[in-house]
Design an enzyme around this catalytic site. Sequence first.
Site, mmCIF file in Angstrom:
data_model
loop_
_atom_site.group_PDB
_atom_site.id
_atom_site.type_symbol
_atom_site.label_atom_id
_atom_site.label_comp_id
_atom_site.label_asym_id
_atom_site.label_seq_id
_atom_site.Cartn_x
_atom_site.Cartn_y
_atom_site.Cartn_z
ATOM 1 N N GLY A 230 0.674 -1.204 0.024
ATOM 2 C CA GLY A 230 -0.006 -0.016 0.054
ATOM 3 C C GLY A 230 0.880 1.286 -0.021
ATOM 4 N N ASP A 231 2.210 1.178 0.269
ATOM 5 C CA ASP A 231 2.960 2.583 0.278
ATOM 6 C C ASP A 231 4.264 1.864 -0.045
ATOM 7 O OD1 ASP A 231 3.713 5.026 0.523
ATOM 8 O OD2 ASP A 231 4.160 4.842 2.792
ATOM 9 N N LEU A 232 4.551 1.310 -1.075
ATOM 10 C CA LEU A 232 5.877 0.622 -1.484
ATOM 11 C C LEU A 232 6.792 1.435 -2.152
ATOM 12 C CD1 LEU A 232 7.111 -2.251 -0.724
ATOM 13 C CD2 LEU A 232 6.371 -3.275 -2.855
ATOM 14 N N ASN B 190 10.526 2.268 2.130
ATOM 15 C CA ASN B 190 9.479 1.128 2.924
ATOM 16 C C ASN B 190 10.253 -0.084 2.638
ATOM 17 O OD1 ASN B 190 8.295 3.060 4.449
ATOM 18 N ND2 ASN B 190 6.434 2.948 3.245
#
Length: 261
Positions: free
Chosen positions: A172-174, A178
Amino acid sequence: MDLRARLSRFGIEARGITRLHGGDLSEVFRVETSDGTLVAKSGPRVGIEAGMLRTMAELGAPVPEVLHISATLMVIEDLPEAAPTVAGWQTLGAALRQMHDRNAGQNGWPEDYAFGPVPLDNRPTANWPEFWAERRILPFAEDFPNLAPRLERLARRLANLLPHHATGLLHGDLWSGNVHFSTKGAFFIDPACYHGHGEVDLAMLHLFGTPPEAFWQGYGTPAPDWKIRRAIYQLFPALVHLKLFGTGYHGLVERCLSEIR
């Protein structure tokens, strides 16, 4: 109550606490104890993040282990930083593919989330194009009236541009920040999970750079036409950045819109 006292409720005696660079939702600290070091994250949504990490772990994804959790404090294992490796990228690619191949039965997530002041509505919808339109693109029409007509036109087209059904598990926030390489291996950190089309993560991985070939060796071959949809999925984080950080990201939004065919 100060952090030392909150940690003591978990039976952790902190000998030293150092603030680390954190995300938009939580304060992050390295905690020294007599047995080594831990990481503590303090914020209103750490319980949701803990659930995301555990869901990813259930599918074999390498994530930091959640050691303790309360309503506003999460303690996870410390992952000392190390240089990226070919094997690490292969591991991450394979794990991500396993997440994306999951059939969760529906899109979305049981709880809403946020990127700082940008809320993320994760309620499931009847199909994937509707989710991407209603939950990820159209909320920004009110924030940016000058972009609203173009966002609304795109939303109407999504049923013909995106798969009808998509329920894989997304990080979702790659973005690259991260993806964490440690002396313990390669890990995903700071998820913003929901269920949907795995190409969302692939698009994010290519927004500010590109993963190495080793990633694809682990992930395998994506759909041959995935790059056609890449700008549709990159538009969402571009809009998030525009709202969080201002007009410096207007060009990125324009680039995404111009690449959508």
